[in-house]
Design an enzyme around this catalytic site. Structure first.
Site, mmCIF file in Angstrom:
data_model
loop_
_atom_site.group_PDB
_atom_site.id
_atom_site.type_symbol
_atom_site.label_atom_id
_atom_site.label_comp_id
_atom_site.label_asym_id
_atom_site.label_seq_id
_atom_site.Cartn_x
_atom_site.Cartn_y
_atom_site.Cartn_z
ATOM 1 N N SER A 269 -45.166 103.512 141.796
ATOM 2 C CA SER A 269 -45.981 102.615 141.362
ATOM 3 C C SER A 269 -45.291 100.943 141.417
ATOM 4 O O SER A 269 -46.002 100.086 141.260
ATOM 5 C CB SER A 269 -46.550 102.716 139.793
ATOM 6 O OG SER A 269 -47.455 103.645 140.060
ATOM 7 N N LYS B 114 -47.567 93.696 133.650
ATOM 8 C CA LYS B 114 -48.421 94.836 133.925
ATOM 9 C C LYS B 114 -49.102 95.232 132.531
ATOM 10 O O LYS B 114 -48.427 95.335 131.424
ATOM 11 C CB LYS B 114 -47.745 96.007 134.418
ATOM 12 C CG LYS B 114 -48.651 97.112 134.660
ATOM 13 C CD LYS B 114 -47.631 98.259 135.406
ATOM 14 C CE LYS B 114 -48.701 99.316 135.991
ATOM 15 N NZ LYS B 114 -47.588 100.536 136.756
ATOM 16 N N SER C 11 -49.429 101.610 140.722
ATOM 17 C CA SER C 11 -50.429 101.277 139.851
ATOM 18 C C SER C 11 -49.987 99.842 139.352
ATOM 19 O O SER C 11 -51.045 99.144 138.738
ATOM 20 C CB SER C 11 -50.281 102.069 138.554
ATOM 21 O OG SER C 11 -48.966 102.166 137.967
#
Lengths: 421, 421
Positions: free
Chosen positions: A160, A67, A136
Site C-alpha cells: 500500500s 492517511k 490503500s
C-alpha cells in the site's frame, strides 16, 4: 491531463533555509494548490482549518498529508469507513505527533481504502483520472503526485505504499519494519503494518525520513566516497516476474541496463525456494491477524462494513492457530533466506507492480510484487522514471537488507537520476 | 489478613460442563465476591453493570477482569491516568473482544499503574494490605488473589505480569511475544508490550489460554506420555541472582531440589555474556519507544501526568536513534544466544522477583528478573507455592524457548504440585 509540477521537499527546505521561503508561505502555497485541485483528485478526506504555522523545527513550513488511518487529535479520523464517520481521537498517532514536534503542519487527512484494505477510496490518479491511484494509501500518493503537498504519510501491509507510489509516479518509501512508529494507527495485521512516506523524488523522501526521525538518512545530490562499483545490484528473477506486463518487464530490463551504465555491479539473481514459500505465508498471517485486530470492529459495526472486509475478517477468524504458526515459521525461514540473499547482493530490483495503474476505480491493483518484502521487513522503495506507451508511470522497486535504509535511499537516488536521464 | 479461597477456573469450567454450575450463577458469585472484598483490595477501577451472561462459548460463565489499559466499548478506559478520566472507546481491544466472543463476561476494569509504568495504583496486596501487590497489572493480580474472579488479563513490558503474580501468590503467564493480540491496548513500548494472563494456578491459566486462543495449551492433571526425565531444567545462575533476598535464593534452590525429586533432569546453567548485555538494552529500547508511543500524550496532557512519567518520556525522546539501533542489535544477539541456550536446556528457573512483595504502596517492586525475558520474547510464568517467614508469597519463574508455551505450562503445572506438596 494537465498535471501540476510536483513540489520537491528538498527544494522547499533549501529555499526556507536560505531565507527565500517563509514557513507560513510554504504552507499557504499548499492550501492554494489543494483548493485548486482537490475537487477533481479527491485525495483529501478532511482539511485542517488554517492555523499558526510553526516557525521552528526541521520540518517547519512542510505541509504533510496523513492517511486517514492515523489518529489526529484536531481532525476527524475515519479509517476510510462509514462506521467511524465523525470519530475524533483524543491524541495523535505517534508518527503524526512526531511530525508536528519537528515543526510540520498536518494540513489534512488523505483518503484510504476501507480499513486500508481493498474497498477503494474516491481518489483518482492525477496522471489520468480514469485510472486508479492504487491503494490503500491512495490519497497520500495522489496528493503528492498532483503537486498539492510535498510530503505524505501512509502505510503498507501488502503493497500500500510502493504500489500507489508507482501508479502515481511519485516516490514511496517503506522503511525497515518498525523504523517509524505505528502507535495510533488502525491496525489490520500488526506484524505486517508498516508506516511509509511519500514525496516527489528519492532525495525528497530521504530528507523527510531524516528530518522526521533524526536519523542519518538524507542523500543529497553528491555522494562523497560512494562508489557504485562496490554496490551489487541484482535483477530479481522471481516466478511472479513472468506475470508482469510486457511494458513492465521491458522497463525492469532497461532499469538494470541503466544501473550498469551508472557504474553499479549489476547481475541477475534467482528467488530462493524459501522466499517463494514465504510469499504464500503472507495471506495467512495477514488474515489471521486481521481476524483478531478487526474483530472488535466486526462485533460492533458489521452492518457498516463492506462485504469484502466482513468476509476477510471472518475468514481470518476461522484460520486455525496451527496454520498461522506454520505460516509464521515459513516467514521466519524466509527472513533467514533473505539474510543469505543479501550476502550475495546489496540491492534487488523488481517491479513495483505488475504494470501501470489499471483503468477504472473499482480495484486498486495487485500487491503481488510487494507483499513478500512487507513480510520480510526489508526496506523497499518505488523509483519513478519510466512510463508506458500511454504515458502512465511504471515503477521500479528497489529492496535492501533490513536496516540498510541509507544504502537503499542512496542507490535509489542515483538510479532515479539514471532513469530520468 | 483473612483471604478468600481463590477461584479455580478449571474447577469452575468442570462444574459448568457437568451441569453443576450455570454461567449466570458463576458470574453472580464473582459480583458478590467483589462487592464483599473490593472496598479493601481496590483491584477494580470500574465494574460493568449487570447484564445478560452468555450461555454459550468455551468461556461462558467466566468473569474476567481486564487491566484498564485495554479499550472496552462498554466501560471507561483510563490507562491509570487522570488525563483520560471518563474516556470511552468506540470498540474493544482485540483481546477483550476475543474473550467476549468466547463467551466470557468482562466484569470490570482492573487497576493499573499510570500508563502501565511505575506510578502505583491504589490496589493493596490481598496477602497483606500493607504490601504492594506489584505492578503494573496490580488489580488483575490482586483480584484473582483475593478470590474475586477466576481470571484476569494484564500486560508486561518489563515485569508487569510475572512480578505482581509472584507478589500476590497467583499464576501469571506471559506468553511468547504476540501470541495474544495487543491491538487496542495503550502502548508504551510496542516491541516489548506483551499481553499476559492471571489465574489461581498453572492449570487454570493454561486452560484460560487454551479456551481464549483455541490453541493446544491446556495441561489437565495427568500428562500421558510426558516423562520429566526427558525435560532438562536449569537453575539459571545470572549475575542478578546474588542481588535477590536470601529467602528467595533459598526458595530457588529448594525449587530445583523439588524439581529433581519430581523426576526432572535438573542442572545449573550460567548466563551467556550476550544475555547479560541484552538485559542492559531493555531500558534504551523501552524508553526510546515510549518517547514515540507516548509523545502524543505528553504533547496534550503533560500537566495531568506524573513527573516520573513525563521525565521518562522526555528522556526517551532524547535517546539518539543510533543508541536505540545499537540496543536493538544487542537484543538480537541476545535472542540468538537464547536460542543456543535452549538447545542445552528446556526450562530455566529464576526468581520471579528479588523477594516477596515490598512493604508499602509507594513502589511496585523491581522487574530485574523479568525484563530480559520480555525483551527475548520467550514465554515465562510465575509458579506460586513458596512463602517467606512472614507468610508472603515467593514466586519462582520458569522460562522456555520462544513458541514452547505448551511445554512451559506442562512443566510449570508439575512443578506447582511439587512446590505445594
Amino acid at each position: 491531463m494537465d498535471t501540476n509540477r510536483m513540489m520537491s521537499l528538498a527544494s522547499l527546505i533549501k529555499a526556507r533555509d536560505s531565507g527565500k521561503a517563509k514557513p507560513e508561505l510554504m504552507v499557504a502555497l499548499c492550501r492554494d494548490a489543494i483548493a485548486r485541485n482537490d475537487d477533481r483528485i479527491r485525495a483529501f478526506t478532511h482539511l485542517a482549518p488554517p492555523s499558526a504555522v510553526p516557525g521552528d523545527g526541521p520540518l517547519a513550513g512542510v505541509a504533510i498529508g496523513v492517511k486517514d488511518i492515523f489518529d489526529s487529535f484536531d481532525q476527524p479520523t475515519t479509517f476510510g469507513s462509514i462506521a467511524y464517520e465523525g470519530f475524533q481521537p483524543l491524541v495523535d498517532a505517534a508518527i503524526v505527533e512526531l511530525a508536528r514536534r519537528r515543526g510540520a503542519s498536518i494540513i489534512g487527512k488523505t483518503a484510504t481504502t476501507e480499513f486500508a484494505f481493498f474497498s477503494p477510496a474516491p481518489t483518482v490518479n492525477p496522471r489520468n483520472p480514469a485510472h486508479t491511484p492504487g491503494g490503500s494509501s491512495s490519497g497520500s500518493a495522489a496528493a503528492v503526485a498532483a503537486g498539492m503537498i510535498p510530503a505524505a504519510i501512509g502505510t503498507q501491509t501488502g503493497g500500500s505504499v510502493v504500489r500507489p507510489a508507482a501508479f502515481c509516479g511519485v516516490t514511496g518509501y517503506k522503511p525497515s519494519f518498525r523504523l517509524l512508529p505505528t502507535t495510533g494507527m488502525k491496525h489490520f495485521s500488526p506484524s505486517l503494518d508498516t508506516v511509509g512516506l511519500f514525496a516527489a523524488g528519492v532525495e525528497d523522501v530521504a530528507l523527510l525520513a531524516a528530518l522526521l526521525t533524526g536519523r542519518d538518512l538524507a542523500v543529497p545530490g553528491e555522494f562523497p566516497g560512494f562508489d557504485p562499483a562496490n554496490i551489487r545490484v541484482g535483477l530479481y528473477r522471481c516466478a511472479q516476474l513472468e506475470t508482469a506486463d510486457p511494458a513492465m518487464r521491458s522497463a525492469l530490463e532497461r532499469a538494470a541496463d541503466l544501473a550498469a551504465d551508472a557504474g553499479f555491479d549489476v547481475g541477475e539473481i534467482g528467488e530462493p525456494e524459501a522466499l517463494a514459500r514465504a510469499r504464500d505465508a503472507h495471506k495467512t498471517i495477514q488474515d489471521h491477524e486481521a481476524g483478531l485486530a478487526c474483530g472488535p470492529d466486526l462485533a460492533r459495526y458489521r452492518e457498516q462494513m463492506s462485504q469484502v472486509l466482513v468476509r476477510t475478517i471472518e475468514a481470518g477468524q476461522a484460520i486455525a492457530p496451527s496454520d498461522y504458526d506454520a505460516a509464521r515459521r515459513r516467514a521466519k525461514h524466509g527472513r533467514n533466506a533473505t539474510s543469505a540473499l543479501f550476502r550475495e547482493v546489496d540491492i534487488l530490483l523488481t517491479p513495483s507492480a505488475p504494470g501501470a495503474a489499471p483503468l477504472g476505480l473499482e480495484t486498486t491493483g495487485d500487491p503481488r510484487f510487494n507483499k513478500l518484502w512487507t513480510l520480510m521487513g526489508t526496506p523497499a522503495i518505488n523509483i519513478p522514471g519510466f512510463r508506458d506507451e500511454a504515458g502512465m508511470p511504471l515503477g521500479i522497486q528497489a529492496v535492501a537488507r533490513f536496516g540498510q535504509d541509507k544504502t537503499l535511499l542512496a542507490v535509489a537516488a542515483m538510479l532515479e537520476r539514471a532513469f530520468r536521464a
